[in-house]
Structures are given as structure tokens and as C-alpha cells.
Design an enzyme around this catalytic site. Sequence first.
Site, short mmCIF file in Angstrom:
data_model
loop_
_atom_site.label_atom_id
_atom_site.label_comp_id
_atom_site.label_asym_id
_atom_site.label_seq_id
_atom_site.Cartn_x
_atom_site.Cartn_y
_atom_site.Cartn_z
N ALA A 1 1.02 -0.77 -0.39
CA ALA A 1 0.07 0.09 -0.36
C ALA A 1 0.34 1.23 -0.39
CB ALA A 1 -0.57 0.20 1.07
N CYS A 2 0.19 2.70 -0.62
CA CYS A 2 1.06 3.80 -0.39
C CYS A 2 -0.12 4.20 0.78
CB CYS A 2 1.17 4.44 -1.59
SG CYS A 2 0.28 4.79 -2.85
N ILE A 3 -0.03 5.96 0.44
CA ILE A 3 -0.39 6.78 0.81
C ILE A 3 -2.27 6.54 0.46
CG2 ILE A 3 -1.25 9.15 1.65
CD1 ILE A 3 1.72 9.61 1.04
N ARG B 1 -3.39 4.60 -1.30
CA ARG B 1 -4.25 2.94 -2.38
C ARG B 1 -3.60 1.39 -1.89
NH1 ARG B 1 -3.06 4.62 -8.62
NH2 ARG B 1 -3.16 6.79 -7.48
#
Length: 477
Positions: A420-422, A424
Amino acid sequence: MFKNAFANLQKVGKSLMLPVSVLPIAGILLGVGSANFSWLPAVVSHVMAEAGGSVFANMPLIFAIGVALGFTNNDGVSALAAVVAYGIMVKTMAVVAPLVLHLPAEEIASKHLADTGVLGGIISGAIAAYMFNRFYRIKLPEYLGFFAGKRFVPIISGLAAIFTGVVLSFIWPPIGSAIQTFSQWAAYQNPVVAFGIYGFIERCLVPFGLHHIWNVPFQMQIGEYTNAAGQVFHGDIPRYMAGDPTAGKLSGGFLFKMYGLPAAAIAIWHSAKPENRAKVGGIMISAALTSFLTGITEPIEFSFMFVAPILYIIHAILAGLAFPICILLGMRDGTSFSHGLIDFIVLSGNSSKLWLFPIVGIGYAIVYYTIFRVLIKALDLKTPGREDATEDAKATGTSEMAPALVAAFGGKENITNLDACITRLRVSVADVSKVDQAGLKKLGAAGVVVAGSGVQAIFGTKSDNLKTEMDEYIRNH
């Protein structure tokens, strides 16, 4: 080939978010400290400036660690290997480059001919990640058993870094010269065109989650500024924080993130069918506030990106135009992470013509609202609340999200990589056909992007927590 390339680019984009995540605190410290506010004691300003500057000075090393962790499922050994690789590569170039270029080491250092910057950090991180994935299970003869397995990774990474440093000593000077030429053009000679192109392409890459890669050279590489203490800063963000009056070219982001997109969200709300207007209004107002306060725009963008691509193309063009407008009007402010109200206020110490931002911003909001409202009506675009038939998403509690998400991605057997990123979830799957995209949207995803074997589900800032819950569920079931 495309599947592997996109999956790897996804990992690169995600891995760059770890070093980027330290920018807010570093930016605030350096920005506030360098501003020398009269109400702040001089010693406090100095401590803050030095503390923030130390982070920016070590950004190549931080990027090396971030890239290594991103490609090795956050294994700490790869981070250690990245530190070893970066240190050895830099020192190897310091020794070999003078021999290759036939120049004194002092001249090479003063002209930064062997300075690879954050790109060198990314290369070192890639070396460490590759060596970890290749050798973390290696078996050695019994008398060398202590160095087997993961302990072998920093050793082989260091050896590979020597070879890389020698190779870069030959090929980096022309590459660095080309980067320097582009840097001078973008930062000083023609920033209007350069940052206009930057803004347009950056928005075009958002659907694929690859904009973080595109951001790096503009944020962390272009331009050069030396402060009174002799510290050298590269990149628009560090240079602005350090007090460079020629930096701040990224300020255009405030126009469309604080004003344009929130206005677009209101236009989508007002364009919804009467029976859906209350529900859509709640979603859009929340997304608009998120964009205005923090600069996180995906919840708005993914609400119309796929159902009305014409609107997204127009949005990308307007986003690109925002940067030249600010440059031409002499508007400057700082950003550490994204262009929201928090950055706008906290990092305003070195700003110029701050009063123009709300004036031009309101004008931008009117343009966005008018275009979105007219086109949605004229083209009968199926933005939220205007669908021919809607199916209410079932409310899902936090405790139910993990199993529901795993099932929507085709079950734990179908998930080959989870990250995961910020904003999504980034998931690699064995069989894309098993992914229930409609189910993901019912669970709250603002959008789903599929390319090759990579699937991205946009859940906003709760994505990292959802990833943690999914990871725990997969391990325990």
C-alpha cells in the site's frame, strides 16, 4: 513483459513513498528554521534549520533504504545492505573518477561531476534489493556458515557496489552533465514550459500510481543552492526550504488541489440526480475537504476518472497550466508532501505574493466548477449520482473489511504480493479475472486500476491500515 514491467514500476513508485514520507517533518523544520521568524528564538530557529537540513542532506541514503525495503517486503537486512552499498559506491567513485576524468579530486567534488544525488541512492537500493532477493537463502560451506543466508546480502551488495561505482565513474559524467543541463533549463532558463509539462504529465500518471517516480527529479534534483553555511541543496523542495529565492516552482499545485478540484467535487454533487444528491454530497464534501486541507486528490479524481475521461483530460491540462501561472505571477510557497492548507500555512516563511493565491485560486475554482457543471450536463456524463441504476454498497465494519477485501481480490491464494502507499492498495495477483472490481468499489474503493497482474484499489488515507489488516488476516487464516 508488460505485466512484469508494470508490477516493477508499481513497486518503484511505492518504495519511493517511504523517503517521501519524511519530507513533511524535515520540510517544516527546515522551512520554519530558515525563515528566521522574529517570534522564534534564534537558537531554536538554528536547531530546526540544522535538523531539517540534515534530513535533506542525507536524502540519497534515505532513498536507498526506501527502494531496498520496497522490493524486499520491508526486510531490515536489505536496508542495511543498501547503506553499505551506497557508502561503498560513493567512495569508489571518489577514487576512480579522478583517474578516469584526469582531473583533481577537489575539482570533481566542487563541480559535482561524481555526485549521483538521489539517483545514486535509488541505484544502491536497487542493488541491495536484487542481492537480497537473489541470495537471502544462500548456503555456504560449513566453515563459512556464519555468513550464509541473510548475512551474505550486505557482503555481496558491497562487492556489487564496488563494480557499480567503477562503471558509474565512466558513464556518470555524461549522464550527470545531461541531467545538469536539463536541471538548469527547468529551474532557471525556461521553468514556465518545464513545470507546465511536469504538471500535465504528473496528473496523467496518477491513474497508474507512477507519478511518484516522475516527481523525484523535479522535487529532489533540479537546481542548486548553497546557503550561508556552505550546505548544498538540490531539488525544488529542499532549495525552497533552505531559502533559495529562485525555488518554489511547484506552487501551482495549490491552485488545483486547494481550489480547482474541491470546486469540481461540488459541481459533481450539484449535478447528481435529486434522489442521490444528499448521499453524493456527503462523499464529495469529504473528498473536497481532504484535498483542500492535505492536498490528497485521489478520492475526487477517481470519482470521475473512468466514468468521464474527458473531464480528467481537461483536469490534467488545467493542472499543468497552474504551474506556469504561478511562475509568471511570481507566486511562491513551499510544499513538503502535497499542496494542502497545512503546507500552505506552515511553509509560508519563504513565500512570495501569498495574498495572490486565494484570489487566483478562487478564479481557478470558478473555471473548474463551470467546465465540470456544463460538460456533465451537456454530455450526460455518468459521474457519481447520475448512474442509470445504482446499487447501494453495504456498510462493512472495520473488523469485516480484511476478509471481504481478500475475497474481492480473489482469495489469499490469488494474492502474490500485498502492499500500500498513501492512498491505494497495491496488489499483485495470479489471476486478474478472479478480482471482483465491483466488490472492491462496494467496499469503498474510489476506483480500481488493473494493468498486467497489478491491481490498485484507491481507498484513500486508510489504505495502509487496510493493508495491515489484510496481511494479518492472510497470516492467521
